[in-house]
Design an enzyme around this catalytic site. Structure first.
Site, PDB file in Angstrom:
ATOM      1  N   LYS A  76      23.499  44.314  30.574  1.00  0.00           N
ATOM      2  CA  LYS A  76      24.009  44.779  29.271  1.00  0.00           C
ATOM      3  C   LYS A  76      25.295  44.028  28.926  1.00  0.00           C
ATOM      4  O   LYS A  76      26.110  43.739  29.809  1.00  0.00           O
ATOM      5  CB  LYS A  76      24.276  46.292  29.354  1.00  0.00           C
ATOM      6  CG  LYS A  76      24.640  46.952  28.035  1.00  0.00           C
ATOM      7  CD  LYS A  76      24.757  48.470  28.230  1.00  0.00           C
ATOM      8  CE  LYS A  76      25.101  49.216  26.952  1.00  0.00           C
ATOM      9  NZ  LYS A  76      25.155  50.677  27.146  1.00  0.00           N
ATOM     10  N   SER A 151      22.362  53.586  24.122  1.00  0.00           N
ATOM     11  CA  SER A 151      22.882  52.323  23.644  1.00  0.00           C
ATOM     12  C   SER A 151      22.440  51.110  24.460  1.00  0.00           C
ATOM     13  O   SER A 151      22.615  49.971  24.017  1.00  0.00           O
ATOM     14  CB  SER A 151      24.414  52.374  23.655  1.00  0.00           C
ATOM     15  OG  SER A 151      24.897  52.463  24.985  1.00  0.00           O
ATOM     16  N   SER A 175      22.875  56.815  27.739  1.00  0.00           N
ATOM     17  CA  SER A 175      22.484  55.489  27.256  1.00  0.00           C
ATOM     18  C   SER A 175      21.545  54.663  28.110  1.00  0.00           C
ATOM     19  O   SER A 175      21.058  53.647  27.640  1.00  0.00           O
ATOM     20  CB  SER A 175      23.724  54.663  26.961  1.00  0.00           C
ATOM     21  OG  SER A 175      24.178  54.975  25.686  1.00  0.00           O
TER      22      SER A 175
END
Ligand code: GLN
Length: 484
Positions: A76, A151, A175
């Site tokens: 990420k 997310s 997330s």
């Protein structure tokens, strides 16, 4: 080659059926072919990936049998990976390049894993859908008109689409778990402290955790085994008990396992079709001798309010570092204050601004006691609810989200509706507990996940239980049809 499990990759690499260099080349080709459709990736560094793959091949030839050797990993874009950017899904990051590896990355690299790409995400990890990125919306591999969840949108979509068998996201309030449910993969939010946060860009520091994402619980365990353990750079990091069982994780026995169903999580708001899938999954566990009983987590009804008060307060403090002075985008001006305010005005997206304003309000004189301090007290009550429940049960099962992945654009007009998508995932973050998301079935061709929550530091047992469920089912092995 489509998303086979990490353990399959391992076998192929160890038996010489595949070299790491071949594996990485194939993975990169697949990624490049599918990216125009999914937008899961922000940056690829072919040279970095291929040189790591060659190093892994040398180690494999020497007989090294490390469990992450030659395994491609997607990261990420809020976790520092030296030599690559860390956009955090925000325009304000500008051309920032990570000058060092986060501890988890360094440990993966030392174990011979191959960093493949950085993944798209909601700006600063604020969001539940993958639509709040300055680098564009990520699409769900199962249905390109739907969100992948956020997310950690790109990190999850990358595993679901078979770019790599392992990825790292972050989980502040759900997330990794929410998108794992939407995209049919497995993800763990570890007990707070199990993974070092050194080198991870902070959103809400008392809630942020790195979360590994993979096809199966066993795969998650393999990566966790090389990343966990105390880190002198993060004073909140911990040693994980039973970590020695991670590399060769075995399914646990289900007979006699006491599973608690919190009555507050199976009522209104939960789609009946999703509920059916969860009931079937729990029935399967019961047929193996698990005992399913009702428990209560009464303060969970305050969880969204509590989470968003604490989250925005911490966000307003953490994001004050983005001033354009030392790194990231800068709007030049003669006047320092103007430079800072213009940089922030143009660099932050609307969700980041909303949270900075809300958080600054919560922390301001006169409101601190009424909002922030009160939220901390409710956080304690939520934590105590779990402690009470764990006197009666070994593990708690809940839904991951009220529905399956929703259509792109359907919630962006209402921030509140977006916040409510986290209703089943924020309590575990507030209580600092480990929570595992795993695929439980499908509704109209879209994946549905189930969440298992354990007591503090029971991460290994939780994964062993997840592995037991995955020996009984094959939902996690289903793959989206991306051949177009
Ligand atoms: N959707 C939640 C939020 O927007 C959780 C985000 C996260 O876990 N990073 O804060």
């Amino acid at each position: 080659m489509v998303a086979t499990t990490l353990l399959d990759w391992q076998t192929k690499l160890r038996t010489g059926g595949l070299t790491a260099t071949e594996a990485i080349t194939t993975a990169l080709d697949r990624l490049e072919r599918l990216e125009p459709r999914l937008n899961a990736i922000t940056q690829v560094n072919r040279d970095l990936a291929l040189s790591a793959a060659r190093a892994a091949d040398e180690r494999l030839l020497r007989g090294d049998r490390g469990c992450m050797l030659g395994i491609p990993v997607v990261v990420k874009d809020n976790i520092n990976l030296k030599g690559m950017g860390s956009s955090q899904g925000s325009a304000i990051s500008g051309s920032y390049q990570s000058p060092y590896n986060a501890t988890v990355i360094q440990r993966l690299v030392d174990a011979g894993a191959v960093p493949l790409a950085k993944a798209n995400m909601d700006e600063f990890a604020m969001g539940s859908s993958g639509e709040y990125s300055a680098l564009g919306v990520t699409r769900n591999p199962w249905d390109n008109s739907r969100v992948p969840g956020g997310s950690s949108s790109g990190a999850v979509a990358a595993v679901s689409a078979g770019y790599a068998p392992y990825s790292l996201g972050t989980d502040t309030g759900g997330s990794v778990r929410l998108p794992a449910g939407f995209c049919g993969v497995s993800a763990l939010r570890p007990t707070y402290g199990v993974l070092s946060r050194y080198g991870v860009m902070a959103m809400a520091s008392s809630l942020d955790q790195i979360g590994p994402i993979a096809v199966s619980a066993k795969d998650i365990a393999a990566g966790l085994s090389v990343m966990t353990g105390r880190d002198p750079h993060d004073s909140t990091s911990l040693d994980l008990p039973d970590a020695s069982r991670l590399p060769e994780l075995q399914a646990s026995k289900l007979k006699g396992l006491r599973i608690g169903l919190p009555k507050e999580y199976f009522t209104e708001g939960l789609s009946p079709a999703v509920k059916d899938v969860l009931e079937t999954a729990l029935g399967r566990l019961a047929s193996e001798g698990a005992e399913v009983v009702e428990v209560s987590l009464p303060h969970s009804r305050f969880a969204i309010d509590t989470y968003y008060l604490i989250n925005t307060s911490e966000v307003s403090s953490n994001l004050s570092r983005f001033d354009g002075v030392r790194f990231g985008a800068r709007k030049a001006s003669e006047d320092l204050h103007r430079m800072i305010s213009q940089t922030r005005d143009e660099g932050f997206g609307s969700e980041a601004k909303r949270r900075i304003l809300l958080g600054a309000f919560c922390l301001s004189k006169g409101y601190y006691e009424a909002f922030y301090l009160k939220a901390l007290k409710v956080r304690t009550l939520i934590t105590r609810d779990f402690q009470e429940a764990f006197k009666k049960v070994d593990v708690i099962a809940t839904p991951l989200s009220p529905s399956t992945a929703f259509p792109i654009g359907s919630k962006t007009a209402s921030p509140l509706e977006m916040y409510l998508a986290d209703v089943f995932t924020v309590t575990m973050a507030l209580a600092a507990l480990p929570a595992l998301a795993i695929p439980a079935g499908f509704v109209e061709g879209l994946p549905v996940g189930i969440q298992f929550v354990g007591p503090s530091l029971s991460d290994v047992r939780l994964l062993e239980m997840g592995a037991a469920f995955q020996e009984l089912t094959d939902h996690h092995l289903q793959q989206p049809n991306l051949d177009f």
